[in-house]
Write an enzyme that holds these catalytic residues in place. Structure first.
Site, PDB file in Angstrom:
ATOM      1  N   HIS A  12     -18.604  34.083  45.619  1.00  0.00           N
ATOM      2  CA  HIS A  12     -19.227  32.762  45.402  1.00  0.00           C
ATOM      3  C   HIS A  12     -20.148  32.488  46.583  1.00  0.00           C
ATOM      4  CE1 HIS A  12     -18.750  28.320  44.087  1.00  0.00           C
ATOM      5  NE2 HIS A  12     -19.696  28.356  45.027  1.00  0.00           N
ATOM      6  N   HIS A  14     -24.087  30.868  47.955  1.00  0.00           N
ATOM      7  CA  HIS A  14     -25.359  30.158  47.753  1.00  0.00           C
ATOM      8  C   HIS A  14     -26.397  30.803  48.653  1.00  0.00           C
ATOM      9  CE1 HIS A  14     -23.479  26.840  45.498  1.00  0.00           C
ATOM     10  NE2 HIS A  14     -22.437  27.133  46.259  1.00  0.00           N
ATOM     11  N   LYS A  95     -22.154  29.286  35.297  1.00  0.00           N
ATOM     12  CA  LYS A  95     -21.475  28.376  36.208  1.00  0.00           C
ATOM     13  C   LYS A  95     -21.533  26.962  35.654  1.00  0.00           C
ATOM     14  CE  LYS A  95     -19.629  26.796  40.034  1.00  0.00           C
ATOM     15  NZ  LYS A  95     -20.238  26.708  41.356  1.00  0.00           N
ATOM     16  N   HIS A 132     -16.927  24.673  38.747  1.00  0.00           N
ATOM     17  CA  HIS A 132     -16.699  23.771  39.879  1.00  0.00           C
ATOM     18  C   HIS A 132     -15.740  22.703  39.367  1.00  0.00           C
ATOM     19  CE1 HIS A 132     -18.014  21.670  43.686  1.00  0.00           C
ATOM     20  NE2 HIS A 132     -17.261  20.775  43.079  1.00  0.00           N
ATOM     21  N   HIS A 166     -13.571  28.071  44.264  1.00  0.00           N
ATOM     22  CA  HIS A 166     -13.169  27.436  45.534  1.00  0.00           C
ATOM     23  C   HIS A 166     -12.002  26.481  45.371  1.00  0.00           C
ATOM     24  CE1 HIS A 166     -15.877  24.501  43.839  1.00  0.00           C
ATOM     25  NE2 HIS A 166     -16.969  25.099  44.251  1.00  0.00           N
ATOM     26  N   ASP A 238     -18.358  30.580  49.316  1.00  0.00           N
ATOM     27  CA  ASP A 238     -19.058  29.308  49.069  1.00  0.00           C
ATOM     28  C   ASP A 238     -19.951  28.973  50.263  1.00  0.00           C
ATOM     29  OD1 ASP A 238     -19.925  27.083  47.713  1.00  0.00           O
ATOM     30  OD2 ASP A 238     -18.172  25.862  48.190  1.00  0.00           O
TER      31      ASP A 238
HETATM   32  C1  NCD Z   1     -22.610  23.721  47.549  1.00  0.00           C
HETATM   33  C2  NCD Z   1     -24.108  23.715  47.860  1.00  0.00           C
HETATM   34  O1  NCD Z   1     -24.477  23.215  48.930  1.00  0.00           O
HETATM   35  O2  NCD Z   1     -24.869  24.234  47.065  1.00  0.00           O
HETATM   36  N1  NCD Z   1     -21.969  22.760  48.391  1.00  0.00           N
HETATM   37  C3  NCD Z   1     -20.662  22.688  48.700  1.00  0.00           C
HETATM   38  O3  NCD Z   1     -20.282  21.705  49.351  1.00  0.00           O
HETATM   39  N2  NCD Z   1     -19.801  23.611  48.360  1.00  0.00           N
HETATM   40  C4  NCD Z   1     -22.386  23.471  46.105  1.00  0.00           C
HETATM   41  C5  NCD Z   1     -20.962  23.716  45.654  1.00  0.00           C
HETATM   42  O4  NCD Z   1     -20.528  24.845  45.514  1.00  0.00           O
HETATM   43  O5  NCD Z   1     -20.230  22.743  45.430  1.00  0.00           O
HETATM   44 ZN    ZN Z   2     -20.549  26.679  45.801  1.00  0.00          ZN
END
Ligand code: NCD
Ligand code: ZN
Length: 344
Positions: A12, A14, A95, A132, A166, A238
């Protein structure tokens, strides 16, 4: 002490876009062989063409030795859209973001009774659903309140692999054990911290994410499951970089940046608990068993030599404060790796 990890996968991640992508993606590629990439760009990645283009930009940022398993932001995609996505070999899953619960999720799902057609096609095609799992309730209860949705999805779609992304609570772990079609990911911050670390003293914006870190008993339950090699629990960092100016301001953005040292920190955690033998499964083996992943071959040798987390990661005009900025962690990668410039 040393341990070699084969082809670690971040389930996971970003990676963002543009300058932030160019800064963040190579930092993941230093220690990970691949990652499941989240689609919450602005606008979100909702179709095959946007997904392929995004995968190409990721490839340009971090080279061919890092495999991005791509996801689509779940809207109301049907068979035609999913067939188009599936023709792309790096396509992984969809997702689901409940609308408005986290960063860039405004276009997410408002009503779960309206996505039945998409979920049925996914089940039929064997496309995993990543979720999520938070309600819009009181912030500490959001995951617990969402468990009823997971339960109903797991029962309605027994042939659909549903990943509880998560997870942060002992209650989510108990649900995971109730349904064979549920799997889960857990982050580093939820294994290490509780709400006390985030807000019990001076506020630490670099630890603020959604879902928020929870109670000590939740953290302990997550650690026990991860350290003991729960076969359906996988590491998903994450890691979610936000520019420093969006974290240290009025209205701190949710997201914790851990990608550059997540594996090293995990090695410290597993070593401290005397469970290093379970790290390989947690960071790669379980995902390979569950999804049949075949990541690029990559061997990362970790050692119990302390590593200093930079105060800031900087490059391409962006700067990001990582989790535990300026602190020392007990394990590092045994050979120094080239990468973006880090300061402090
Ligand atoms: C994530 C993001 O910043 O894209 N932020 C987070 O707090 N985890 C998005 C997500 O996975 O919830
Ligand atoms: Zn995330």
């Amino acid at each position: 002490m040393q341990i070699a990890i084969e082809s670690p996968i971040d389930m996971h991640l970003h990676l963002r876009d543009n300058a932030m992508l160019r800064l963040a993606a190579p930092l993941s590629a230093e220690t990970f062989a691949g990652a499941v990439v989240m689609p919450n760009l602005l606008p979100p990645v909702t179709d095959a063409a946007a997904m392929e283009a995004y995968a190409r930009r990721i490839g340009a940022a971090c080279g061919p030795d890092f495999r991005p398993w791509m996801t689509l932001f779940l809207k109301d995609q049907g068979e035609r859209e999913l067939l188009a996505a599936r023709s792309f070999s790096n396509f992984f899953g969809l997702k689901l973001y409940p609308a408005g619960v986290t960063t860039n999720s405004g276009g997410g799902v408002l009503r779960f009774d309206r996505i039945g057609r998409t979920l049925a096609v996914m089940q039929e095609m064997g496309v995993p659903l990543l979720v999520h799992g938070e309600s819009r309730g009181f912030v500490m209860d959001r995951e617990r309140e969402f468990l009823a949705v997971y339960r109903s999805l797991a029962e309605q779609y027994p042939g659909l692999t549903i990943s509880m992304e998560h997870i942060t609570t002992a209650a989510a772990l108990r649900l995971l054990d109730e349904y064979e079609n549920l799997v889960a990911t857990v982050t580093l911050q939820h294994l290490l911290f509780t709400l006390d670390d985030l807000a019990g003293g001076l506020l630490r914006p670099e630890l603020f994410c959604k879902p928020v870190v929870k109670r000590p008993e939740d953290r302990e339950a997550l650690c026990e499951a991860a350290l003991n090699g729960h076969p359906r629990l996988m590491f998903g960092s994450d890691s979610a970089p936000h520019p420093r100016s969006n974290k240290e301001c009025l209205g701190c953005a949710a997201g914790v940046f851990t990608a550059p040292f997540a594996l090293q920190r995990l090695a410290g955690l597993f070593a401290e608990a005397g469970r290093l033998e379970n790290l390989q499964a947690f960071v790669s083996g379980n995902a390979r068993c569950i999804y049949g992943f075949a990541p690029p071959v990559k061997r990362v040798v970790l050692t119990d030599v302390p590593f200093h987390i930079p105060a800031l990661y900087r490059g391409f005009g962006e700067s990001v404060v990582p989790m535990g900025a300026g602190e020392w962690i007990p394990w590092s990668v045994s050979a120094p790796l080239p990468g973006a410039s880090a300061c402090g």
